[in-house]
Design a protein around this motif. Structure first.
Motif, PDB file in Angstrom:
ATOM      1  N   PHE A   1       0.849  -1.201   0.000  1.00 12.74           N
ATOM      2  CA  PHE A   1       0.000   0.000   0.000  1.00 12.74           C
ATOM      3  C   PHE A   1       0.878   1.241   0.000  1.00 12.74           C
ATOM      4  CE2 PHE A   1      -2.890   3.225   1.619  1.00 12.74           C
ATOM      5  CZ  PHE A   1      -4.077   2.903   0.966  1.00 12.74           C
ATOM      6  N   ILE A   2       0.738   2.054  -1.051  1.00 13.76           N
ATOM      7  CA  ILE A   2       1.439   3.337  -1.137  1.00 13.76           C
ATOM      8  C   ILE A   2       0.452   4.426  -0.774  1.00 13.76           C
ATOM      9  CG2 ILE A   2       2.476   4.990  -2.737  1.00 13.76           C
ATOM     10  CD1 ILE A   2       3.681   2.675  -4.266  1.00 13.76           C
ATOM     11  N   ASN A   3       0.698   5.122   0.317  1.00 13.61           N
ATOM     12  CA  ASN A   3      -0.288   6.058   0.846  1.00 13.61           C
ATOM     13  C   ASN A   3       0.247   7.486   0.896  1.00 13.61           C
ATOM     14  OD1 ASN A   3      -2.789   6.739   1.809  1.00 13.61           O
ATOM     15  ND2 ASN A   3      -2.645   5.564   3.708  1.00 13.61           N
TER      16      ASN A   3
ATOM     17  N   PHE B   1      -9.423  -0.967   2.736  1.00 13.95           N
ATOM     18  CA  PHE B   1      -8.580  -1.976   2.095  1.00 13.95           C
ATOM     19  C   PHE B   1      -8.222  -3.082   3.085  1.00 13.95           C
ATOM     20  CE2 PHE B   1      -4.654  -3.662   0.254  1.00 13.95           C
ATOM     21  CZ  PHE B   1      -4.971  -3.733  -1.098  1.00 13.95           C
ATOM     22  N   GLU B   2      -7.790  -2.680   4.269  1.00 14.67           N
ATOM     23  CA  GLU B   2      -7.370  -3.665   5.271  1.00 14.67           C
ATOM     24  C   GLU B   2      -8.551  -4.486   5.783  1.00 14.67           C
ATOM     25  OE1 GLU B   2      -3.326  -2.524   7.425  1.00 14.67           O
ATOM     26  OE2 GLU B   2      -4.993  -1.269   8.115  1.00 14.67           O
ATOM     27  N   GLU B   3      -9.728  -3.887   5.853  1.00 14.98           N
ATOM     28  CA  GLU B   3     -10.892  -4.647   6.327  1.00 14.98           C
ATOM     29  C   GLU B   3     -11.173  -5.838   5.425  1.00 14.98           C
ATOM     30  OE1 GLU B   3     -15.536  -3.698   6.306  1.00 14.98           O
ATOM     31  OE2 GLU B   3     -14.524  -2.713   7.991  1.00 14.98           O
TER      32      GLU B   3
ATOM     33  N   ASN C   1       1.836  -6.789   5.230  1.00 21.25           N
ATOM     34  CA  ASN C   1       3.127  -6.676   5.903  1.00 21.25           C
ATOM     35  C   ASN C   1       3.388  -5.202   6.209  1.00 21.25           C
ATOM     36  OD1 ASN C   1       5.884  -6.464   6.506  1.00 21.25           O
ATOM     37  ND2 ASN C   1       6.445  -8.143   5.137  1.00 21.25           N
ATOM     38  N   SER C   2       3.688  -4.872   7.462  1.00 19.55           N
ATOM     39  CA  SER C   2       3.885  -3.476   7.849  1.00 19.55           C
ATOM     40  C   SER C   2       4.992  -2.798   7.037  1.00 19.55           C
ATOM     41  CB  SER C   2       4.210  -3.379   9.343  1.00 19.55           C
ATOM     42  OG  SER C   2       5.408  -4.089   9.643  1.00 19.55           O
TER      43      SER C   2
ATOM     44  N   GLU D   1      11.026  -7.261   0.365  1.00 18.85           N
ATOM     45  CA  GLU D   1       9.905  -8.103   0.767  1.00 18.85           C
ATOM     46  C   GLU D   1       9.106  -8.480  -0.478  1.00 18.85           C
ATOM     47  OE1 GLU D   1       9.112  -9.125   3.892  1.00 18.85           O
ATOM     48  OE2 GLU D   1      10.817  -8.085   4.813  1.00 18.85           O
ATOM     49  N   ASN D   2       8.513  -9.673  -0.441  1.00 18.11           N
ATOM     50  CA  ASN D   2       7.765 -10.144  -1.602  1.00 18.11           C
ATOM     51  C   ASN D   2       6.397  -9.472  -1.689  1.00 18.11           C
ATOM     52  OD1 ASN D   2       7.103 -11.774  -3.866  1.00 18.11           O
ATOM     53  ND2 ASN D   2       5.969 -13.165  -2.513  1.00 18.11           N
ATOM     54  N   PHE D   3       6.083  -8.891  -2.821  1.00 20.90           N
ATOM     55  CA  PHE D   3       4.736  -8.381  -3.085  1.00 20.90           C
ATOM     56  C   PHE D   3       4.460  -8.477  -4.581  1.00 20.90           C
ATOM     57  CE2 PHE D   3       7.519  -4.722  -3.481  1.00 20.90           C
ATOM     58  CZ  PHE D   3       7.024  -4.010  -4.558  1.00 20.90           C
TER      59      PHE D   3
END
Length: 335
Positions: free
Chosen positions: A181-183, A198-200, A210-211, A236-238
């Motif tokens: 997530f790019i915020n 999104f997180e819900e 992942n934080s 990190e894998n995304f």
């Protein structure tokens, strides 16, 4: 309701000094001027003389306050207001809030001084209490992209939380489980709501973000570039990214492509807003349509109705973003 005496007392200056700040005349030190403006903001003070003029001297102008005239999103907002103004043979006056409470208040007061009967206001930094007070003083003040329960009938707003949920459902339907997530780094509600929605949905699939894959930056092309660089540096894998807006998404795509990642085959990315540029990016950007021009039309008409003491037609004031599928997202290709 605060008075000029209250402002003078709180700021520790004379009423004459406050008057000079309001009217931008005479010699006032910059430190004193800034302090007086801050107190006006804190107390929710709007100059009484201007407020009386607004009520008693009707004009054929409609005002609009936006943060930044160079941003395509806010240009669309202003154009939406101008369309309504033109159809009613009215002039539109534009003032900028420049991403601060002090500047937003200055912009509003400028329009009041110009005797705008109707004002469409995009405010993210003035408090709810100040805006409610302003609404009481300016009948034709309508808020766009902001919801305040006490003046809900004057709010034209987008459900950003639902927008986040729509984005998550889209990526999960494409089997992306490692999402980033790019915020925006602005301390306003929109980024928090989009991430929250999104997180819900992600959590409802027994997944989590992942934080290290939640990064913040300026909501611009450059901010998107820097955020993408930060994501890659995490190692990190995304496989997919939800970006706060289209500018950040397009900036991120350039970094991924420059580093050998193909969008969408290696990394799917979805934006938010559906600005014109999203149709011409490469690949064309999947995004959530923010109907800002339509909302601005609605807000302008409602502002004119309230300023004329007309009862606005009953209408839905909440808007829901819609998914626009293009080329930057695809089903996860498993190796």
């Amino acid at each position: 309701m605060a008075t000029i005496k209250d402002v003078a007392k709180e700021a520790g200056v004379s009423i004459a000094t406050v008057s000079r700040v309001i009217n931008n005349v005479g010699k006032v030190g910059e430190k004193t001027r800034s302090n007086v403006i801050a107190i006006m903001n804190k107390l929710g003070y709007t100059p009484d003389a201007n407020a009386r003029a607004l009520k008693t001297q009707k004009s054929s102008t409609i005002g609009v306050v936006i943060p930044d005239i160079s941003d395509p999103f806010f240009s669309s907002l202003a154009n939406g207001v101008e369309e309504v103004a033109s159809s009613k043979n009215m002039q539109m006056l534009l003032s900028t809030g420049k991403m601060s409470a002090e500047s937003e208040l200055k912009a509003i007061n400028l329009l009041v001084e110009q005797r705008c009967d109707a004002i469409v206001l995009h405010s993210k930094f003035l408090s709810d209490d100040v805006l409610v007070s302003l609404s009481d003083k300016i009948p034709g003040l309508i808020f766009i992209d902001r919801f305040i329960d006490e003046v809900s009938d004057k709010c034209i707003w987008l459900d950003n939380f639902e927008g986040g949920k729509i984005a998550a459902r889209h990526l999960l339907a494409l089997e992306h489980k490692n999402v980033a997530f790019i915020n925006s780094n602005y301390d306003i509600d929109d980024p928090k709501l989009r991430l929250g929605g999104f997180e819900e949905i992600v959590k409802s699939f027994d997944l989590s973000i992942n934080s290290k894959l939640k990064v913040n930056n300026e909501p611009t092309l450059k901010g998107g570039e820097l955020a993408a660089q930060e994501l890659l540096a995490q190692a990190e894998n995304f496989t997919s990214v939800f970006a706060y807006n289209d500018a950040m998404a397009i900036g991120a795509i350039s970094v991924f492509e420059d580093n050998g990642y193909k969008v969408p085959n290696d990394i799917s990315i979805i934006g938010f807003d559906d600005v014109l540029l999203s149709k011409y990016s490469r690949p064309k950007l999947t995004t959530l349509r923010y109907p800002i021009a339509e909302m601005a039309n609605h807000a302008a008409q409602r502002a004119i109705d309230y300023s004329s003491n007309d009862v606005p037609l009953k209408s839905e004031l909440k808007y829901i973003p819609s998914l626009v599928k293009r080329e930057s997202t695809t089903r996860l290709i498993r190796g």
